[in-house]
Design a protein around this motif. Structure first.
Motif, PDB file in Angstrom:
ATOM      1  N   LEU A  59      28.230 -56.133 -47.200  1.00 57.72           N
ATOM      2  CA  LEU A  59      28.215 -54.715 -46.834  1.00 57.72           C
ATOM      3  C   LEU A  59      29.498 -54.015 -47.243  1.00 57.72           C
ATOM      4  O   LEU A  59      29.485 -52.827 -47.558  1.00 57.72           O
ATOM      5  N   GLY A  60      30.619 -54.729 -47.223  1.00 58.70           N
ATOM      6  CA  GLY A  60      31.899 -54.090 -47.514  1.00 58.70           C
ATOM      7  C   GLY A  60      32.245 -53.124 -46.400  1.00 58.70           C
ATOM      8  O   GLY A  60      32.223 -53.490 -45.232  1.00 58.70           O
ATOM      9  N   GLU A  61      32.521 -51.887 -46.747  1.00 58.78           N
ATOM     10  CA  GLU A  61      32.833 -50.848 -45.765  1.00 58.78           C
ATOM     11  C   GLU A  61      31.610 -49.961 -45.605  1.00 58.78           C
ATOM     12  O   GLU A  61      31.466 -48.954 -46.300  1.00 58.78           O
ATOM     13  N   PRO A  62      30.704 -50.314 -44.691  1.00 64.41           N
ATOM     14  CA  PRO A  62      29.476 -49.533 -44.572  1.00 64.41           C
ATOM     15  C   PRO A  62      29.722 -48.120 -44.061  1.00 64.41           C
ATOM     16  O   PRO A  62      30.590 -47.905 -43.218  1.00 64.41           O
ATOM     17  N   ASP A  63      28.952 -47.182 -44.601  1.00 69.37           N
ATOM     18  CA  ASP A  63      29.045 -45.798 -44.157  1.00 69.37           C
ATOM     19  C   ASP A  63      27.684 -45.136 -44.317  1.00 69.37           C
ATOM     20  O   ASP A  63      26.772 -45.711 -44.889  1.00 69.37           O
ATOM     21  N   GLY A  64      27.553 -43.954 -43.774  1.00 71.74           N
ATOM     22  CA  GLY A  64      26.373 -43.138 -43.989  1.00 71.74           C
ATOM     23  C   GLY A  64      25.190 -43.427 -43.077  1.00 71.74           C
ATOM     24  O   GLY A  64      24.274 -42.627 -43.008  1.00 71.74           O
ATOM     25  N   LEU A  65      25.182 -44.544 -42.360  1.00 70.67           N
ATOM     26  CA  LEU A  65      24.104 -44.892 -41.448  1.00 70.67           C
ATOM     27  C   LEU A  65      24.715 -45.260 -40.098  1.00 70.67           C
ATOM     28  O   LEU A  65      25.926 -45.405 -39.975  1.00 70.67           O
ATOM     29  N   ARG A  66      23.881 -45.427 -39.091  1.00 71.79           N
ATOM     30  CA  ARG A  66      24.351 -45.921 -37.786  1.00 71.79           C
ATOM     31  C   ARG A  66      24.228 -47.441 -37.818  1.00 71.79           C
ATOM     32  O   ARG A  66      23.147 -47.992 -37.651  1.00 71.79           O
ATOM     33  N   TRP A  67      25.343 -48.115 -38.035  1.00 73.56           N
ATOM     34  CA  TRP A  67      25.362 -49.555 -38.266  1.00 73.56           C
ATOM     35  C   TRP A  67      25.392 -50.331 -36.962  1.00 73.56           C
ATOM     36  O   TRP A  67      26.118 -49.982 -36.033  1.00 73.56           O
ATOM     37  N   GLU A  68      24.619 -51.400 -36.925  1.00 77.46           N
ATOM     38  CA  GLU A  68      24.672 -52.339 -35.806  1.00 77.46           C
ATOM     39  C   GLU A  68      25.915 -53.207 -35.990  1.00 77.46           C
ATOM     40  O   GLU A  68      26.150 -53.718 -37.079  1.00 77.46           O
ATOM     41  N   PRO A  69      26.709 -53.397 -34.953  1.00 77.93           N
ATOM     42  CA  PRO A  69      27.866 -54.273 -35.097  1.00 77.93           C
ATOM     43  C   PRO A  69      27.421 -55.729 -35.219  1.00 77.93           C
ATOM     44  O   PRO A  69      26.372 -56.116 -34.686  1.00 77.93           O
TER      45      PRO A  69
END
Length: 166
Positions: A22-32
Motif C-alpha cells: 500500500l505504501g502511503e495510502p490516501d484518498g479512501l477511508r483505510w482500515e488500520p
C-alpha cells in the motif's frame, strides 16, 4: 449484547507485506492493520458463551487451512483483497457462513469509499493487481467481538479455536 463474528487473522509478516504494497495510502477511508481479518461468518448481537460453545462444536476436529491474500477487488463502497485457499469456504460454512443470505466470498477489507464514487478505488485495484502474499497455515479461528468506538469499530478476540494441524 456484543456483535460477534468469526475470522482468520493474518500473521504479522503478511500484514507487513500488505502495508508495504500500500505504501502511503490516501484518498479512501483505510482500515488500520490491527483490524485486518478474513471474516468466516457474521452472527450479529449474540451471547459470547453461547456462540463460543456452538462454534467450538462446529469446528471440533476441523483441519487447519492454507490461505493467501491476492489481488484487490471491490464491492460497492469497499476495497478488498481476495483470499485463496481451497478449504476456506468449507471452513466458513462450518462456522456458519451458509446461514447468511448472500453467498460467502472470502476477502480482507482494506478501505471504504463512497458508493457513488467507485472510481476512487480504481488506482488501488490497479496498484494491487499483482499483489500476492505468502501461503500461511490458518491454525485457529477467532470468535471476535465488535464494539463501536471513536474512529471506527474496536475488534477483540473473545475466544480462539485451534484447528487440527494434522
Amino acid at each position: 449484547m456484543p456483535v460477534l463474528f468469526s475470522a482468520l487473522l493474518p500473521p504479522d509478516d503478511v500484514r507487513e507485506a500488505i502495508a508495504g504494497a500500500l505504501g502511503e495510502p490516501d484518498g479512501l477511508r483505510w482500515e488500520p492493520p490491527e483490524r485486518w481479518h478474513i471474516t468466516l461468518a457474521y452472527y450479529g448481537p449474540d451471547d459470547v458463551e453461547t456462540r463460543a460453545a456452538w462454534l467450538g462444536e462446529r469446528l471440533a476436529g476441523r483441519p487447519a487451512v492454507d490461505v493467501r491474500l491476492e489481488k484487490a477487488a471491490t464491492f460497492p463502497g469497499v476495497l478488498w483483497l481476495t483470499v485463496a485457499g481451497p478449504e476456506l469456504t468449507p471452513l466458513a460454512h462450518a462456522a456458519g457462513a451458509g446461514a447468511e443470505p448472500r453467498p460467502y466470498r472470502a476477502h480482507l477489507t482494506l478501505a471504504r469509499f463512497p458508493r457513488e464514487e467507485p472510481g476512487l478505488a480504481g488506482r488501488w485495484t490497479r496498484r494491487l493487481a499483482n499483489f500476492t502474499s505468502r501461503w500461511w497455515p490458518a491454525t485457529e479461528v477467532a470468535l471476535m467481538t465488535s464494539e463501536r468506538a471513536p474512529g471506527g469499530p474496536r475488534y477483540r478476540v473473545a475466544r480462539a479455536f485451534a484447528l487440527d494441524r494434522g
